[in-house]
Design an enzyme around this catalytic site. Structure first.
Site, PDB file in Angstrom:
ATOM      1  N   ASP A   1      -3.736  -2.769  -0.062  1.00  0.00           N
ATOM      2  CA  ASP A   1      -2.607  -2.283   0.739  1.00  0.00           C
ATOM      3  C   ASP A   1      -1.503  -3.344   0.790  1.00  0.00           C
ATOM      4  OD1 ASP A   1      -1.218  -0.516   2.282  1.00  0.00           O
ATOM      5  OD2 ASP A   1      -2.466  -0.726   4.059  1.00  0.00           O
TER       6      ASP A   1
ATOM      7  N   ARG B   1       5.494  -2.843   1.144  1.00  0.00           N
ATOM      8  CA  ARG B   1       6.150  -3.845   2.006  1.00  0.00           C
ATOM      9  C   ARG B   1       6.510  -5.105   1.225  1.00  0.00           C
ATOM     10  NH1 ARG B   1       1.590  -4.057   6.137  1.00  0.00           N
ATOM     11  NH2 ARG B   1       0.643  -2.711   4.577  1.00  0.00           N
ATOM     12  N   TRP B   2       5.652  -5.484   0.303  1.00  0.00           N
ATOM     13  CA  TRP B   2       5.912  -6.674  -0.528  1.00  0.00           C
ATOM     14  C   TRP B   2       7.242  -6.505  -1.264  1.00  0.00           C
ATOM     15  CZ3 TRP B   2       6.748  -8.122  -5.544  1.00  0.00           C
ATOM     16  CH2 TRP B   2       6.477  -9.448  -5.885  1.00  0.00           C
TER      17      TRP B   2
ATOM     18  N   HIS C   1       4.159  -1.933  -6.716  1.00  0.00           N
ATOM     19  CA  HIS C   1       2.950  -1.422  -7.389  1.00  0.00           C
ATOM     20  C   HIS C   1       2.753  -2.144  -8.732  1.00  0.00           C
ATOM     21  CE1 HIS C   1       2.536   1.453  -4.274  1.00  0.00           C
ATOM     22  NE2 HIS C   1       3.538   2.229  -4.627  1.00  0.00           N
TER      23      HIS C   1
ATOM     24  N   ARG D   1       3.536  11.181  -0.780  1.00  0.00           N
ATOM     25  CA  ARG D   1       4.621  10.180  -0.877  1.00  0.00           C
ATOM     26  C   ARG D   1       5.802  10.771  -1.642  1.00  0.00           C
ATOM     27  NH1 ARG D   1       2.304   4.083  -1.105  1.00  0.00           N
ATOM     28  NH2 ARG D   1       1.003   4.327   0.715  1.00  0.00           N
TER      29      ARG D   1
ATOM     30  N   LEU E   1     -19.474  -6.238 -15.744  1.00  0.00           N
ATOM     31  CA  LEU E   1     -18.915  -5.849 -14.439  1.00  0.00           C
ATOM     32  C   LEU E   1     -18.580  -4.363 -14.508  1.00  0.00           C
ATOM     33  CD1 LEU E   1     -17.430  -6.475 -11.665  1.00  0.00           C
ATOM     34  CD2 LEU E   1     -15.402  -6.964 -13.032  1.00  0.00           C
TER      35      LEU E   1
ATOM     36  N   GLU F   1     -20.109  -5.587   5.173  1.00  0.00           N
ATOM     37  CA  GLU F   1     -19.330  -6.521   6.000  1.00  0.00           C
ATOM     38  C   GLU F   1     -17.859  -6.197   5.764  1.00  0.00           C
ATOM     39  OE1 GLU F   1     -20.552  -8.770   8.123  1.00  0.00           O
ATOM     40  OE2 GLU F   1     -22.583  -8.142   7.607  1.00  0.00           O
TER      41      GLU F   1
HETATM   42  C1  FPP Z   1      -1.032   0.675  -1.314  1.00  0.00           C
HETATM   43  O1  FPP Z   1       0.122  -0.042  -0.978  1.00  0.00           O
HETATM   44  C2  FPP Z   1      -1.192   0.755  -2.773  1.00  0.00           C
HETATM   45  C3  FPP Z   1      -1.214   1.906  -3.498  1.00  0.00           C
HETATM   46  C4  FPP Z   1      -1.086   3.254  -2.906  1.00  0.00           C
HETATM   47  C5  FPP Z   1      -1.328   1.875  -4.974  1.00  0.00           C
HETATM   48  C6  FPP Z   1      -2.284   0.869  -5.543  1.00  0.00           C
HETATM   49  C7  FPP Z   1      -1.973   0.682  -6.956  1.00  0.00           C
HETATM   50  C8  FPP Z   1      -1.949  -0.490  -7.606  1.00  0.00           C
HETATM   51  C9  FPP Z   1      -2.386  -1.769  -7.002  1.00  0.00           C
HETATM   52  C10 FPP Z   1      -1.442  -0.477  -8.983  1.00  0.00           C
HETATM   53  C11 FPP Z   1      -2.349  -0.691 -10.101  1.00  0.00           C
HETATM   54  C12 FPP Z   1      -3.735  -0.211  -9.968  1.00  0.00           C
HETATM   55  C13 FPP Z   1      -4.551   0.004 -11.029  1.00  0.00           C
HETATM   56  C14 FPP Z   1      -5.992   0.309 -10.791  1.00  0.00           C
HETATM   57  C15 FPP Z   1      -4.059  -0.052 -12.430  1.00  0.00           C
HETATM   58  P1  FPP Z   1       1.249   0.696  -0.156  1.00  0.00           P
HETATM   59  O2  FPP Z   1       2.195   1.322  -1.113  1.00  0.00           O
HETATM   60  O3  FPP Z   1       0.610   1.634   0.814  1.00  0.00           O
HETATM   61  O4  FPP Z   1       1.960  -0.486   0.587  1.00  0.00           O
HETATM   62  P2  FPP Z   1       2.627  -0.457   2.045  1.00  0.00           P
HETATM   63  O5  FPP Z   1       1.493  -0.272   3.022  1.00  0.00           O
HETATM   64  O6  FPP Z   1       3.251  -1.802   2.145  1.00  0.00           O
HETATM   65  O7  FPP Z   1       3.614   0.650   2.067  1.00  0.00           O
END
Ligand code: FPP
Length: 248
Positions: free
Chosen positions: A20, A24-25, A37, A71, A131, A207
């Site tokens: 997560d 925000r990043w 992303h 979204r 893995l 955990e």
């Molecule tokens: C949550 O952050 C993240 C996601 C919904 C997408 C996760 C996807 C990746 C990390 C990209 C690559 C993954 C793979 C497996 C190739 P958010 O958008 O909810 O962030 P926020 O809470 O700051 O809005």
């Protein structure tokens, strides 16, 4: 649970992560959420490498929840493109490194192209053992439990399963993670302290570790801190500390 079956492992066999904080990043850098992303994908790479080096057997990542379809269209489209590119770019190296890739979730709503690439990646890496990486896409923990119940009920209706003999191990065998160890350590990044319908069946004794670090900032140091915290905890499975110490 008998004390002699308590795992006294200091490295988790199965690590599950809610990644997560990508949005925000990016927003903090005045960039579009899709940029977050993309950066998140680099953290995925670093995490896979970390798990290989530390001898973790299974890594399960929440990449796209069933709720994520809600979204904005542009963000969903960018995520789909990212998954396609990631499958193109990463699978060769993952395969060379002995990583098995699996996808869990309801794949039906994805494009035929994406579904085909997921299937190909899974088939190509099926024999790898260094893995296992389970990528959860269009996944929900309640969905998984209902699917397992449906499968078992259908087997009972065909006369192939006696409901009276069904136990927890038999139920686990009908879930998406059949044959894999239960989740030992569950990490959520990005500051929220929720399970959000991820792996409900499999986290029964996990955990939980929460960090404010946003997913794109996750590296070996952040993961190392989570593992050190995990190693310091006493997993009692309902027993007393004295029983656990005697078993260890
Ligand atoms: C949550 O952050 C993240 C996601 C919904 C997408 C996760 C996807 C990746 C990390 C990209 C690559 C993954 C793979 C497996 C190739 P958010 O958008 O909810 O962030 P926020 O809470 O700051 O809005």
């Amino acid at each position: 649970m008998a004390t002699d079956s308590i795992p006294v492992l200091r490295v988790p066999r199965h690590l599950a992560i809610i990644m997560d904080g990508n949005g925000r990043w990016a927003e903090r850098r005045r960039r579009p959420r899709s940029f977050g992303h993309r950066e998140g994908q680099k953290a995925v790479r670093a995490t896979v490498e970390f798990c290989r080096r530390r001898g973790i057997g299974v890594l399960t990542l929440f990449a796209f929840s069933s709720e994520n379809w809600k979204r904005p269209e542009g963000e969903v489209g960018a995520l789909m493109q990212l998954f396609l590119h990631a499958l193109d770019r990463e699978v060769d190296e993952l395969h060379a490194n002995g990583v098995r890739i699996r996808f869990i979730g309801d794949l039906a709503p994805f494009s035929p192209e994406l579904r085909q690439r997921m299937q190909r990646a899974a088939e190509r890496t099926a024999g790898n053992e260094a893995l296992v990486v389970n990528v959860a896409v269009n996944y929900g923990g309640r969905w998984e439990i209902v699917e397992a119940a449906r499968t078992l009920a259908a087997a009972a209706a065909r006369g192939e399963l006696d409901p009276a003999t069904l136990d927890e191990a038999g139920f686990a065998d009908a879930t998406c993670l059949a044959g894999q160890p239960p989740v030992d350590l569950f990490i959520r990044t990005g500051g929220e302290r929720r399970i959000s319908n991820f792996l409900l069946w499999h986290v029964a004794y996990a955990e939980l570790y929460f960090t404010d670090t946003l997913w794109p900032d996750v590296d070996a140091e952040v993961l190392g801190a989570a593992l050190a915290d995990y190693a310091s905890r006493e997993r009692r499975y309902g027993l007393t500390s004295a029983q656990v110490r005697a078993a260890g």
